[in-house]
Design a protein around this motif. Structure first.
Motif, mmCIF file in Angstrom:
data_model
loop_
_atom_site.group_PDB
_atom_site.id
_atom_site.type_symbol
_atom_site.label_atom_id
_atom_site.label_comp_id
_atom_site.label_asym_id
_atom_site.label_seq_id
_atom_site.Cartn_x
_atom_site.Cartn_y
_atom_site.Cartn_z
ATOM 1 N N ALA A 193 0.860 -1.252 -0.122
ATOM 2 C CA ALA A 193 0.084 0.084 -0.123
ATOM 3 C C ALA A 193 0.877 1.303 0.071
ATOM 4 O O ALA A 193 0.482 2.383 -0.481
ATOM 5 N N ARG A 194 2.156 1.146 0.480
ATOM 6 C CA ARG A 194 2.967 2.510 0.721
ATOM 7 C C ARG A 194 4.020 2.538 -0.713
ATOM 8 O O ARG A 194 4.521 3.467 -0.725
ATOM 9 N N SER A 195 3.851 1.343 -1.564
ATOM 10 C CA SER A 195 4.620 1.646 -2.553
ATOM 11 C C SER A 195 4.044 1.027 -4.072
ATOM 12 O O SER A 195 4.405 0.357 -4.753
ATOM 13 N N LEU A 196 2.796 1.532 -4.183
ATOM 14 C CA LEU A 196 2.188 1.397 -5.449
ATOM 15 C C LEU A 196 2.683 2.023 -6.683
ATOM 16 O O LEU A 196 2.207 1.782 -7.630
ATOM 17 N N ASN A 197 3.570 2.999 -6.317
ATOM 18 C CA ASN A 197 4.265 3.481 -7.639
ATOM 19 C C ASN A 197 5.192 2.818 -8.173
ATOM 20 O O ASN A 197 5.813 3.379 -9.261
ATOM 21 N N ALA A 198 5.473 1.426 -7.710
ATOM 22 C CA ALA A 198 6.611 0.898 -8.376
ATOM 23 C C ALA A 198 6.092 0.260 -9.723
ATOM 24 O O ALA A 198 5.012 -0.191 -9.720
ATOM 25 N N ARG A 199 6.954 0.352 -10.740
ATOM 26 C CA ARG A 199 6.587 -0.225 -12.048
ATOM 27 C C ARG A 199 7.445 -1.174 -12.560
ATOM 28 O O ARG A 199 8.879 -1.009 -12.374
ATOM 29 N N LEU A 200 7.076 -1.949 -13.467
ATOM 30 C CA LEU A 200 8.097 -2.785 -14.074
ATOM 31 C C LEU A 200 8.691 -2.318 -15.194
ATOM 32 O O LEU A 200 8.091 -1.688 -16.139
ATOM 33 N N PRO A 201 10.056 -2.465 -15.467
ATOM 34 C CA PRO A 201 10.876 -2.033 -16.523
ATOM 35 C C PRO A 201 10.481 -2.825 -17.839
ATOM 36 O O PRO A 201 10.976 -3.839 -18.502
ATOM 37 N N GLN A 202 9.338 -2.207 -18.641
ATOM 38 C CA GLN A 202 8.783 -2.807 -19.767
ATOM 39 C C GLN A 202 9.951 -2.611 -20.848
ATOM 40 O O GLN A 202 10.033 -3.783 -21.725
ATOM 41 N N GLU A 203 10.714 -1.887 -20.874
ATOM 42 C CA GLU A 203 11.605 -1.765 -22.077
ATOM 43 C C GLU A 203 12.712 -2.927 -21.980
ATOM 44 O O GLU A 203 13.391 -3.218 -23.062
ATOM 45 N N GLN A 204 12.936 -3.457 -20.752
ATOM 46 C CA GLN A 204 14.091 -4.378 -20.562
ATOM 47 C C GLN A 204 13.500 -5.816 -20.783
ATOM 48 O O GLN A 204 14.192 -6.822 -20.672
ATOM 49 N N MET A 205 11.959 -5.995 -21.158
ATOM 50 C CA MET A 205 11.410 -7.379 -21.134
ATOM 51 C C MET A 205 11.596 -7.903 -22.337
ATOM 52 O O MET A 205 11.344 -7.042 -23.475
ATOM 53 N N GLU A 208 7.746 -11.481 -25.428
ATOM 54 C CA GLU A 208 6.420 -12.042 -24.894
ATOM 55 C C GLU A 208 6.302 -11.624 -23.405
ATOM 56 O O GLU A 208 4.855 -11.960 -23.029
ATOM 57 N N LEU A 209 7.129 -11.085 -22.673
ATOM 58 C CA LEU A 209 6.598 -10.527 -21.328
ATOM 59 C C LEU A 209 6.425 -9.033 -21.350
ATOM 60 O O LEU A 209 5.983 -8.586 -20.316
ATOM 61 N N ALA A 210 6.680 -8.270 -22.235
ATOM 62 C CA ALA A 210 6.475 -6.709 -22.540
ATOM 63 C C ALA A 210 4.821 -6.400 -22.306
ATOM 64 O O ALA A 210 4.727 -5.520 -21.515
ATOM 65 N N GLU A 211 4.087 -7.163 -22.986
ATOM 66 C CA GLU A 211 2.605 -7.022 -22.879
ATOM 67 C C GLU A 211 2.245 -7.410 -21.434
ATOM 68 O O GLU A 211 1.177 -6.498 -20.980
ATOM 69 N N LEU A 212 2.715 -8.567 -20.747
ATOM 70 C CA LEU A 212 2.247 -8.642 -19.620
ATOM 71 C C LEU A 212 2.671 -7.638 -18.668
ATOM 72 O O LEU A 212 1.919 -7.326 -17.576
ATOM 73 N N ALA A 213 3.893 -7.168 -18.776
ATOM 74 C CA ALA A 213 4.363 -6.012 -17.861
ATOM 75 C C ALA A 213 3.467 -4.973 -18.000
ATOM 76 O O ALA A 213 3.460 -4.094 -16.882
ATOM 77 N N HIS A 214 3.224 -4.605 -19.140
ATOM 78 C CA HIS A 214 2.237 -3.507 -19.315
ATOM 79 C C HIS A 214 0.839 -3.552 -18.755
ATOM 80 O O HIS A 214 0.427 -2.421 -18.115
ATOM 81 N N SER A 215 0.316 -4.795 -18.762
ATOM 82 C CA SER A 215 -0.730 -5.085 -18.072
ATOM 83 C C SER A 215 -0.800 -4.910 -16.614
ATOM 84 O O SER A 215 -1.495 -4.315 -16.091
ATOM 85 N N ILE A 216 0.512 -5.196 -15.947
ATOM 86 C CA ILE A 216 0.793 -5.252 -14.546
ATOM 87 C C ILE A 216 0.914 -3.880 -14.223
ATOM 88 O O ILE A 216 0.355 -3.276 -13.255
ATOM 89 N N ASN A 217 1.545 -3.061 -15.105
ATOM 90 C CA ASN A 217 1.810 -1.653 -14.843
ATOM 91 C C ASN A 217 0.479 -0.845 -14.939
ATOM 92 O O ASN A 217 0.142 0.039 -14.050
ATOM 93 N N ALA A 218 -0.366 -1.347 -15.755
ATOM 94 C CA ALA A 218 -1.689 -0.589 -15.808
ATOM 95 C C ALA A 218 -2.484 -0.990 -14.787
ATOM 96 O O ALA A 218 -3.227 -0.192 -14.129
ATOM 97 N N MET A 219 -2.279 -2.227 -14.193
ATOM 98 C CA MET A 219 -3.144 -2.627 -12.963
ATOM 99 C C MET A 219 -2.522 -1.897 -11.836
ATOM 100 O O MET A 219 -3.474 -1.385 -10.908
ATOM 101 N N LEU A 220 -1.256 -1.733 -11.768
ATOM 102 C CA LEU A 220 -0.857 -1.212 -10.530
ATOM 103 C C LEU A 220 -1.148 0.517 -10.687
ATOM 104 O O LEU A 220 -1.379 1.023 -9.620
#
Length: 450
Positions: A193-205, A208-220
């Motif tokens: 709850a205190r670190s919801l601003n964390a995001r996955l590095p999509q550019e380094q994925m 196959e995982l970039a789309e998943l990382a984008h979806s998780i970032n959008a969810m976050l």
């Protein structure tokens, strides 16, 4: 407890199984091909020897035939011969090692006896003469069979070693390829709850995982926005309730400091009652919004003529509009299926909001536009516009665009537009706002009645 295999282990085993199957298939094909090649070579050799023997013994008597056969076979140590007469009686054996039982049917066959293997060709000695003796040629192919057996062992060894090597290399490759996934897991594990601003590095994925990382970032991002709104909502509730509660406490304490007349007590109770009624209304509004958030609003559907419903509201607001010198008018008509009380509450909130922000000698207009698929209702008022950066927040709870808001105002708590949007959406419609050219316009779209 059932063992849970890691994805790396599963991929490694899958690689090993695929390699083993492919290697085994290739090895079997090679083994069968080699065996067929040896059979073809042996058949050619036996047929050539058969032709040579037939020519060599042609026109000889029994003694000459026997000597000639021994002479021919002495130069071919891997070849043996048996001859039977027309009655099936054994007449000649070139070696004592020839098996007792040989195939009787003409043609090529394979025979195993003790430690030796033979390719056997059975044919008549003189094909053109009835009752010709039966000639059986035996070719020792033990060395061929030993070669094929060694090759089969080599195939199994190759299959095993290649499967093992592929499993190890596959595990290394899978672990290396899944490193971004582990990084995603590590980052996701640190989200709180205190670190919801964390995001996955999509550019380094990988792709196959970039789309998943984008979806998780959008969810976050959605969770962060919802959490911020919830925190702001909690703060706004405390902010709105603090002043009236403080007023109630202070007024009650002052009233109880000394003896007062009955009229003073009655006046104090009336003052407290106003504050309590406002707080009760705000709590009811919040409960209404909570039901809307959970999809619990169930409008009672009936066919409504919007012009009639809005005219009733305009008649109610007419005295207030006259007091502030604002003109009210309505144009158009249309029919919808909806809850009369809910829709009246929504339009009442919009009219009340428009009257509060329309200057003297201004105008509030309601236009009903009957489109082919939806019914459009525009509630607009003249006056100062709303900055574009504030428009997206107009429907937030407790939000008031007026910077001169009063804390704990018992007149407007900033829930009206949020309630209006919930009612419109519960009816399957939508609402948004624009402010251009001196007009602020709330535009509603509702499904038309069939």
């Amino acid at each position: 407890m059932k063992t849970r295999w890691s994805l790396s282990s599963r991929l490694a085993l899958l690689f090993a199984a695929c390699t083993a199957v492919v290697s085994l298939f290739a090895g079997v094909l090679f083994s069968r091909g080699s065996e067929a090649h040896f059979i073809e070579l042996d058949q050619q050799l036996l047929e050539s020897r058969l032709i040579g023997l037939r020519r060599a013994v042609q026109g000889l008597d029994a003694d000459q035939l026997r000597r000639r056969l021994e002479d021919e076979l002495s130069r071919q140590s891997d070849l043996a011969l048996r001859i039977k007469d027309s009655n099936g009686v054994r007449w000649y054996d070139s070696s004592i090692r020839i098996p007792a039982q040989l195939p009787e049917s003409p043609g090529l066959s394979t025979l195993s006896d003790a430690d030796s293997d033979y390719r056997v060709l059975t044919a008549p000695l003189d094909p053109g003469r009835p009752g010709s003796p039966q000639l059986t040629l035996l070719l020792d192919i033990t060395h061929h069979q030993h070669f094929l057996q060694r090759m089969q062992r080599m195939i199994w060894l190759t299959v095993g070693l290649s499967a093992l090597a592929t499993a190890l290399l596959g595990a290394w490759a899978a672990r290396r390829a899944l490193r971004p996934l582990r990084r995603m897991g590590a980052i996701a594990g640190n989200v709180s709850a205190r670190s919801l601003n964390a995001r996955l590095p999509q550019e380094q994925m990988p792709a196959e995982l970039a789309e998943l990382a984008h979806s998780i970032n959008a969810m976050l991002a959605r969770l962060d926005d919802a959490f911020q709104r919830l925190s702001a909502f909690s703060a706004d509730i405390a902010h709105e309730l603090r002043t009236p509660l403080s007023n109630l406490l202070t007024h009650t304490q002052v009233t109880l400091t000394r003896e007062r007349s009955l009229e003073d007590y009655r006046e104090a109770l009336h003052s407290n009652l106003e504050e309590l009624q406002w707080m009760a209304q705000m709590v009811n509004d919040m409960l209404f919004l909570a039901k809307a958030d959970h999809g619990l609003l169930a409008p009672h559907r009936e066919r409504l003529a919007l012009a009639e419903e809005i005219d009733v509201l305009l008649e109610f607001f007419a005295p207030l509009a006259e007091d502030v010198d604002v003109r009210l008018n309505r144009a158009g008509d249309g029919r919808v299926e909806g809850d009369r009380s809910m829709l009246r509450r929504a339009f009442s909130n919009l009219l009340d909001n428009a009257l509060r922000f329309t200057p003297a000698d201004g105008e509030v207009r309601i236009r009903i536009i009957d489109s082919p698929h939806v019914l459009k209702i525009h509630v607009e008022n003249s006056g100062d516009g709303i900055p574009a950066d504030l428009l997206p927040r107009l429907f937030d709870r407790f939000y008031r665009a007026d910077p001169a808001r009063r804390e704990g105002s018992s007149e407007h708590a900033g829930l009206g537009l949020a309630i209006t949007r919930s009612i419109i959406r519960a009816h399957g419609g939508d609402i948004h706002c624009e402010s251009v050219d001196g007009w602020t316009r709330f535009m509603i779209e509702l499904p038309k009645a069939d």
